[in-house]
Design a protein around this motif. Structure first.
Motif, PDB file in Angstrom:
ATOM      1  N   ILE A 269     -12.253   3.162   2.872  1.00 30.69           N
ATOM      2  CA  ILE A 269     -10.783   3.248   2.914  1.00 30.69           C
ATOM      3  C   ILE A 269     -10.226   4.619   2.507  1.00 30.69           C
ATOM      4  O   ILE A 269      -9.395   5.183   3.221  1.00 30.69           O
ATOM      5  CB  ILE A 269     -10.161   2.093   2.102  1.00 30.69           C
ATOM      6  CG1 ILE A 269     -10.389   0.801   2.896  1.00 30.69           C
ATOM      7  CG2 ILE A 269      -8.672   2.315   1.856  1.00 30.69           C
ATOM      8  CD1 ILE A 269      -9.868  -0.427   2.239  1.00 30.69           C
TER       9      ILE A 269
ATOM     10  N   VAL B  51     -14.462  -1.763   0.484  1.00 33.32           N
ATOM     11  CA  VAL B  51     -13.361  -0.794   0.458  1.00 33.32           C
ATOM     12  C   VAL B  51     -13.851   0.659   0.547  1.00 33.32           C
ATOM     13  O   VAL B  51     -13.043   1.572   0.571  1.00 33.32           O
ATOM     14  CB  VAL B  51     -12.501  -0.927  -0.829  1.00 33.32           C
ATOM     15  CG1 VAL B  51     -11.733  -2.234  -0.870  1.00 33.32           C
ATOM     16  CG2 VAL B  51     -13.366  -0.781  -2.084  1.00 33.32           C
TER      17      VAL B  51
ATOM     18  N   ILE C  27      -1.833   1.118   1.332  1.00 33.93           N
ATOM     19  CA  ILE C  27      -2.939   0.188   1.594  1.00 33.93           C
ATOM     20  C   ILE C  27      -2.497  -1.270   1.424  1.00 33.93           C
ATOM     21  O   ILE C  27      -2.887  -2.131   2.202  1.00 33.93           O
ATOM     22  CB  ILE C  27      -4.132   0.487   0.637  1.00 33.93           C
ATOM     23  CG1 ILE C  27      -4.600   1.949   0.816  1.00 33.93           C
ATOM     24  CG2 ILE C  27      -5.276  -0.498   0.851  1.00 33.93           C
ATOM     25  CD1 ILE C  27      -5.065   2.323   2.196  1.00 33.93           C
TER      26      ILE C  27
ATOM     27  N   GLU D  77      -4.165  -9.124  -1.403  1.00 37.71           N
ATOM     28  CA  GLU D  77      -3.843  -7.692  -1.487  1.00 37.71           C
ATOM     29  C   GLU D  77      -4.089  -7.140  -2.890  1.00 37.71           C
ATOM     30  O   GLU D  77      -4.462  -5.976  -3.054  1.00 37.71           O
ATOM     31  CB  GLU D  77      -2.421  -7.396  -0.995  1.00 37.71           C
ATOM     32  CG  GLU D  77      -1.288  -8.156  -1.647  1.00 37.71           C
ATOM     33  CD  GLU D  77      -1.001  -9.509  -0.999  1.00 37.71           C
ATOM     34  OE1 GLU D  77      -1.956 -10.256  -0.697  1.00 37.71           O
ATOM     35  OE2 GLU D  77       0.192  -9.861  -0.836  1.00 37.71           O
TER      36      GLU D  77
ATOM     37  N   GLU E 119      -3.532  -6.472   8.379  1.00 38.27           N
ATOM     38  CA  GLU E 119      -4.730  -6.804   9.172  1.00 38.27           C
ATOM     39  C   GLU E 119      -6.000  -6.402   8.465  1.00 38.27           C
ATOM     40  O   GLU E 119      -6.990  -7.141   8.440  1.00 38.27           O
ATOM     41  CB  GLU E 119      -4.676  -6.101  10.531  1.00 38.27           C
ATOM     42  CG  GLU E 119      -3.856  -6.876  11.534  1.00 38.27           C
ATOM     43  CD  GLU E 119      -3.727  -6.138  12.855  1.00 38.27           C
ATOM     44  OE1 GLU E 119      -4.646  -5.365  13.194  1.00 38.27           O
ATOM     45  OE2 GLU E 119      -2.694  -6.326  13.524  1.00 38.27           O
ATOM     46  N   LEU E 120      -5.965  -5.212   7.901  1.00 38.68           N
ATOM     47  CA  LEU E 120      -7.132  -4.712   7.173  1.00 38.68           C
ATOM     48  C   LEU E 120      -7.463  -5.630   5.995  1.00 38.68           C
ATOM     49  O   LEU E 120      -8.618  -5.988   5.759  1.00 38.68           O
ATOM     50  CB  LEU E 120      -6.852  -3.288   6.668  1.00 38.68           C
ATOM     51  CG  LEU E 120      -7.961  -2.644   5.847  1.00 38.68           C
ATOM     52  CD1 LEU E 120      -9.078  -2.133   6.754  1.00 38.68           C
ATOM     53  CD2 LEU E 120      -7.412  -1.476   5.014  1.00 38.68           C
TER      54      LEU E 120
ATOM     55  N   GLU F 168      -8.934  -8.779   7.273  1.00 38.81           N
ATOM     56  CA  GLU F 168     -10.312  -8.550   7.760  1.00 38.81           C
ATOM     57  C   GLU F 168     -11.292  -8.450   6.585  1.00 38.81           C
ATOM     58  O   GLU F 168     -12.388  -9.001   6.620  1.00 38.81           O
ATOM     59  CB  GLU F 168     -10.323  -7.238   8.567  1.00 38.81           C
ATOM     60  CG  GLU F 168     -11.683  -6.767   9.033  1.00 38.81           C
ATOM     61  CD  GLU F 168     -11.680  -5.258   9.277  1.00 38.81           C
ATOM     62  OE1 GLU F 168     -10.774  -4.769   9.980  1.00 38.81           O
ATOM     63  OE2 GLU F 168     -12.584  -4.578   8.744  1.00 38.81           O
ATOM     64  N   ARG F 169     -10.875  -7.778   5.531  1.00 38.40           N
ATOM     65  CA  ARG F 169     -11.803  -7.531   4.422  1.00 38.40           C
ATOM     66  C   ARG F 169     -11.908  -8.666   3.415  1.00 38.40           C
ATOM     67  O   ARG F 169     -12.944  -8.880   2.807  1.00 38.40           O
ATOM     68  CB  ARG F 169     -11.408  -6.243   3.681  1.00 38.40           C
ATOM     69  CG  ARG F 169     -11.474  -4.991   4.537  1.00 38.40           C
ATOM     70  CD  ARG F 169     -12.893  -4.735   5.017  1.00 38.40           C
ATOM     71  NE  ARG F 169     -12.939  -3.713   6.060  1.00 38.40           N
ATOM     72  CZ  ARG F 169     -13.065  -2.416   5.826  1.00 38.40           C
ATOM     73  NH1 ARG F 169     -13.151  -1.977   4.592  1.00 38.40           N
ATOM     74  NH2 ARG F 169     -13.113  -1.567   6.839  1.00 38.40           N
TER      75      ARG F 169
ATOM     76  N   ARG G 100     -10.694   7.042   5.348  1.00 38.67           N
ATOM     77  CA  ARG G 100     -10.082   6.614   6.609  1.00 38.67           C
ATOM     78  C   ARG G 100      -8.554   6.651   6.565  1.00 38.67           C
ATOM     79  O   ARG G 100      -7.915   6.973   7.561  1.00 38.67           O
ATOM     80  CB  ARG G 100     -10.524   5.184   6.896  1.00 38.67           C
ATOM     81  CG  ARG G 100     -10.865   4.963   8.347  1.00 38.67           C
ATOM     82  CD  ARG G 100     -11.485   3.605   8.516  1.00 38.67           C
ATOM     83  NE  ARG G 100     -10.648   2.787   9.365  1.00 38.67           N
ATOM     84  CZ  ARG G 100     -10.800   1.487   9.509  1.00 38.67           C
ATOM     85  NH1 ARG G 100     -11.750   0.851   8.839  1.00 38.67           N
ATOM     86  NH2 ARG G 100     -10.015   0.814  10.305  1.00 38.67           N
ATOM     87  N   PHE G 101      -7.978   6.360   5.436  1.00 41.32           N
ATOM     88  CA  PHE G 101      -6.528   6.199   5.394  1.00 41.32           C
ATOM     89  C   PHE G 101      -5.804   7.257   4.574  1.00 41.32           C
ATOM     90  O   PHE G 101      -4.638   7.111   4.249  1.00 41.32           O
ATOM     91  CB  PHE G 101      -6.171   4.792   4.901  1.00 41.32           C
ATOM     92  CG  PHE G 101      -6.649   3.726   5.834  1.00 41.32           C
ATOM     93  CD1 PHE G 101      -6.039   3.539   7.066  1.00 41.32           C
ATOM     94  CD2 PHE G 101      -7.740   2.938   5.510  1.00 41.32           C
ATOM     95  CE1 PHE G 101      -6.487   2.575   7.946  1.00 41.32           C
ATOM     96  CE2 PHE G 101      -8.207   1.962   6.387  1.00 41.32           C
ATOM     97  CZ  PHE G 101      -7.584   1.780   7.605  1.00 41.32           C
TER      98      PHE G 101
ATOM     99  N   MET H 113      -1.266  -3.027   4.544  1.00 43.82           N
ATOM    100  CA  MET H 113      -2.098  -3.106   5.746  1.00 43.82           C
ATOM    101  C   MET H 113      -2.632  -4.527   5.911  1.00 43.82           C
ATOM    102  O   MET H 113      -3.779  -4.841   5.575  1.00 43.82           O
ATOM    103  CB  MET H 113      -3.248  -2.109   5.638  1.00 43.82           C
ATOM    104  CG  MET H 113      -2.737  -0.692   5.615  1.00 43.82           C
ATOM    105  SD  MET H 113      -4.064   0.459   5.709  1.00 43.82           S
ATOM    106  CE  MET H 113      -3.123   1.953   5.846  1.00 43.82           C
TER     107      MET H 113
END
Ligand SMILES: Nc1ncnc2c1ncn2[C@@H]1O[C@H](COP(=O)(O)OP(=O)(O)OP(=O)(O)O)[C@@H](O)[C@H]1O
Ligand SMILES: [Mg+2]
Length: 255
Positions: free
Chosen positions: A90, A87, A59, A120, A64-65, A68-69, A93-94, A62
């Motif tokens: 997540i 989150v 995670i 992050e 872009e994620l 975005e968040r 999804r991942f 990531m």
């Protein structure tokens, strides 16, 4: 049931996490296993096939994620970003699923020793708290030596923290340091698990040297563990003695 596994480097945290995850899954429980080690290897220990592993990404990587968040590019500090990003989607999804075990990789965050929080890091921190509210039957965290991922916000949810130790003074020394850190943030349900134990003397050594840290169980030393690794087969499938010993640890936790 939420279980965190910690201990000195190389003592067998990942081996134990994989054995317990598969043991719980085979008894019909929903398991979410979280690889929180900066150099993840739980997928291999669980025998996830390569095509699935290719879909697993830490995670923290990531970008872009995370942007975005949190509203900020990973690696940036000093700007504005959300400290409490969304989150909740997540883990499902991942994560990847194999033989009843769902697996999520957290990845590492390099704060450059500054202690500054970056996007992050905010993401992972929020995700750890979110994991504590999940309703899976079993959450297993394969962690680094220490408790850095478990802030005060999470301790009330952790049913047990297992500190894996080898029968050596060094690994017991690390266990006592971890105990101190854990106690400082309010974690109380701490247990030792002895690994690579060859005989009664070694088992007794672990018990006698650790007042205040009950030993939940032992995994025997077995050369077949390394063999399993070479062959790419989960220890759970290849070494019945370890599978059974992990089963006893699961039973001991349920008592
Ligand atoms: N009971 C055992 N008998 C023999 N070898 C073992 C046993 N348990 C673990 N090992 C071996 O010890 C090594 C470390 O095990 P493992 O990766 O589970 O430890 P770890 O604590 O997760 O390590 P790290 O700190 O690098 O994440 C591996 O090579 C593994 O095969
Ligand atoms: Mg490991």
């Amino acid at each position: 049931m939420k279980i965190a596994i910690t201990g000195k480097g190389g003592v067998g945290k990942t081996t134990l996490a994989a054995l317990m995850a598969q043991g719980y899954a085979d008894s019909g429980l929903q398991v979410l296993a979280v690889d929180a080690d900066p150099s993840p290897c739980l997928a291999g220990a669980l025998g996830f096939p390569d095509d699935l592993r290719a879909k697993l990404h830490p995670i923290s990587e990531m970008d872009e994620l995370i942007e975005e968040r949190t509203g900020a590019k990973p690696g940036t500090t000093g700007g504005f970003f959300a400290l409490n990003p969304r989150v909740d989607d997540i883990p499902d999804r991942f994560s990847i699923l194999h033989r009843g075990v769902k697996l999520l990789e957290m990845g590492s965050v390099d704060t450059g020793g500054s202690g500054c929080i970056c996007p992050e890091a905010a993401m992972l921190k929020t995700l750890f708290v979110n994991l504590m509210f999940r309703k899976d039957d079993v959450l297993l965290l394969d962690m680094y030596a220490g408790v850095e991922h478990l802030g005060r916000a999470t301790v009330d949810f952790v049913d047990a923290m297992l500190i894996v130790v080898e029968p050596t003074r060094r690994s017991l020394g690390t266990a006592l340091q971890i105990k101190k850190l854990a106690t400082d943030i309010g974690l109380v349900r701490l247990f030792l698990v002895g690994n690579k134990v060859r005989n009664h003397e070694e088992a007794d050594f672990l018990k006698d040297q650790t007042p205040g840290l009950p030993v939940l169980g032992y995994l025997p030393a077995d050369l077949a563990v390394q063999e399993a690794d070479r062959l790419g087969i989960p220890v759970y499938d290849h070494v019945p003695a370890l599978r059974d010993a992990a089963g006893k640890i699961i039973d001991a936790l349920n008592l």
